[in-house]
Design a protein around this motif. Structure first.
Motif, mmCIF file in Angstrom:
data_model
loop_
_atom_site.group_PDB
_atom_site.id
_atom_site.type_symbol
_atom_site.label_atom_id
_atom_site.label_comp_id
_atom_site.label_asym_id
_atom_site.label_seq_id
_atom_site.Cartn_x
_atom_site.Cartn_y
_atom_site.Cartn_z
ATOM 1 N N ARG A 57 0.807 -1.222 0.000
ATOM 2 C CA ARG A 57 0.000 0.000 0.000
ATOM 3 C C ARG A 57 0.845 1.280 0.000
ATOM 4 O O ARG A 57 0.297 2.378 0.027
ATOM 5 N N ILE A 58 2.142 1.139 0.013
ATOM 6 C CA ILE A 58 3.005 2.334 -0.007
ATOM 7 C C ILE A 58 2.860 3.012 -1.371
ATOM 8 O O ILE A 58 2.989 2.355 -2.411
ATOM 9 N N PRO A 59 2.570 4.319 -1.403
ATOM 10 C CA PRO A 59 2.403 5.020 -2.686
ATOM 11 C C PRO A 59 3.627 4.851 -3.580
ATOM 12 O O PRO A 59 4.765 4.796 -3.090
ATOM 13 N N LEU A 60 3.384 4.786 -4.879
ATOM 14 C CA LEU A 60 4.462 4.542 -5.832
ATOM 15 C C LEU A 60 5.500 5.664 -5.822
ATOM 16 O O LEU A 60 6.701 5.411 -5.998
ATOM 17 N N ASN A 61 5.048 6.903 -5.599
ATOM 18 C CA ASN A 61 6.013 8.006 -5.576
ATOM 19 C C ASN A 61 6.974 7.891 -4.384
ATOM 20 O O ASN A 61 8.148 8.243 -4.473
ATOM 21 N N VAL A 62 6.488 7.362 -3.259
ATOM 22 C CA VAL A 62 7.352 7.145 -2.090
ATOM 23 C C VAL A 62 8.367 6.050 -2.392
ATOM 24 O O VAL A 62 9.551 6.150 -2.034
ATOM 25 N N ARG A 63 7.906 4.999 -3.066
ATOM 26 C CA ARG A 63 8.817 3.916 -3.437
ATOM 27 C C ARG A 63 9.892 4.404 -4.403
ATOM 28 O O ARG A 63 11.058 4.004 -4.317
ATOM 29 N N TYR A 112 7.524 4.042 -12.255
ATOM 30 C CA TYR A 112 6.687 5.088 -11.659
ATOM 31 C C TYR A 112 5.712 5.663 -12.695
ATOM 32 O O TYR A 112 4.535 5.907 -12.385
ATOM 33 N N LYS A 114 4.573 4.103 -15.152
ATOM 34 C CA LYS A 114 3.743 2.981 -15.617
ATOM 35 C C LYS A 114 3.781 2.836 -17.134
ATOM 36 O O LYS A 114 2.758 2.611 -17.786
#
Length: 370
Positions: A57-63, A112, A114
């Motif tokens: 559930r961690i947002p993709l921008n944070v990853r 990011y 996609k």
């Protein structure tokens, strides 16, 4: 020879093991030649893929930010250690580190956005453990590599083209770079008649450095592209006759293309979009490009000189002559512009030659009669 043997083996092994063989040989080569680099490549590849694809559930921008911190942190750690290490320590950046970390940054951004086709972890690791481009580039892109990986078949004309590119690459390195620019031009500068003319000897020394570096690097890129073609992969060009460019913008679209286009896509575009200032994008891009080579004051100044040249070139390109010049004048103008671009780049490279600041200033004083 290892890469050529790998290319042959990749077609002799059955089925999917042909391409897996390339990755295994790459792994064994690094284990023998640069074990620290191998550990870093495995660690960053596994950690980055895990962060990007199993973040829940961690947002993709944070990853994405986590991956960027990981990659840039490792790169800066080693670059800064080299910058501050004393000359006698012999400390070096791990083999291929800059290239495979920039490839991973590219991959992280594309995940990011996609824009990637569905793919497996194995396909991603094959992309990173691809020997021909691992050490000296080009910084090839994952989508193109994935397409070639999935449709890989023996292609006689492509393999023939690859052998030709390898031959051209070796000729550039051995004949042009090593013999002409490293040996013969050096001999010329030591000739009694030329050495007596301080200006001419200095001028030959100035153009010798960037031309030798260009033909060395272009030759290695040709070999990497050629070996990749023999293995069934089309790798992006890295140089397209850069010294035929008529302005600096065009020059940097032709010179070290894989790095300059990487900076355009992942530095210039985000910075220019965020700040709404194209010039800020140019400055930050050239800063990244220059410090990618080496973290030092010399490279910092060199990068800022390139940025200033690009911005000035962009300004001058807006002015168009109100006259309708003849064909002869157009040819002369084009040649003159190529002359200016080449000498701007060659003179700027005085800043990054391995010499003291006193020697740098002495070269400029000799050239311009200060």
């Amino acid at each position: 020879m290892i890469s050529l043997g790998t290319a042959v083996l990749s077609w002799l092994l059955p089925g999917r093991w042909g391409i897996r063989g390339i990755s295994i040989i790459t792994l064994l080569y690094l284990a023998w030649m640069a074990p620290v680099s191998l550990v870093l490549l495995i660690f960053t590849a596994v950690a980055g893929y895990f962060i990007l694809h199993t973040g829940g559930r961690i947002p993709l921008n944070v990853r994405l930010i986590c991956c960027l911190f990981l990659y840039t942190g490792i790169l800066l750690h080693f670059k800064i250690q080299v910058a501050f290490a004393s000359a006698g320590t012999g400390f070096l950046v791990p083999l291929g580190l800059s290239y495979y970390l920039f490839k991973q940054i590219h991959y992280a951004f594309e995940v990011y956005k996609k824009k990637l086709m569905r793919h497996s972890a194995e396909e991603y690791f094959i992309y990173l453990f691809f020997l021909p481009v691992l050490l000296v580039g080009p910084i090839n892109r994952f989508p193109d590599f994935l397409k070639d990986l999935r449709r890989r078949r023996w292609n006689g004309p492509l393999a023939s083209y690859g052998l030709q590119r390898c031959l051209f690459g070796y000729a550039k390195i051995v004949i042009v770079a090593n013999y002409i620019f490293s040996y013969k031009i050096q001999q010329l500068t030591e000739n009694k008649i030329i050495a007596a003319d301080g200006w001419l000897a200095n001028y030959l020394s100035v153009i010798r450095f960037p031309m030798n570096a260009y033909f060395q690097f272009a030759g290695y890129s040709d070999i990497a592209i050629g070996l990749s073609a023999i293995m069934g992969f089309r790798i992006m060009e890295n140089f397209r006759n850069p010294f035929m460019a008529t302005n600096l913008n065009e020059f940097w679209r032709r010179y070290h293309i894989s790095l300059s286009s990487w900076c355009r896509d992942y530095v210039f575009t985000p910075v220019a979009s965020y700040t709404r200032n194209v010039y800020m994008g140019v400055i930050v891009s050239m800063l990244v490009l220059s410090l990618w080579h080496e973290i030092s004051l010399n490279y910092f100044i060199w990068g800022m000189v390139q940025a200033a040249g690009i911005m000035l070139s962009s300004r001058l390109m807006r002015f168009k002559s109100p006259f309708n010049p003849g064909r002869g004048f157009v040819i002369f103008e084009k040649g003159f512009k190529m002359f200016l671009v080449f000498h701007f780049f060659a003179l700027s490279c005085i800043l990054i030659k391995p010499q003291s600041w006193q020697s740098i200033m002495h070269q400029f004083r000799l050239l311009f009669n200060f």
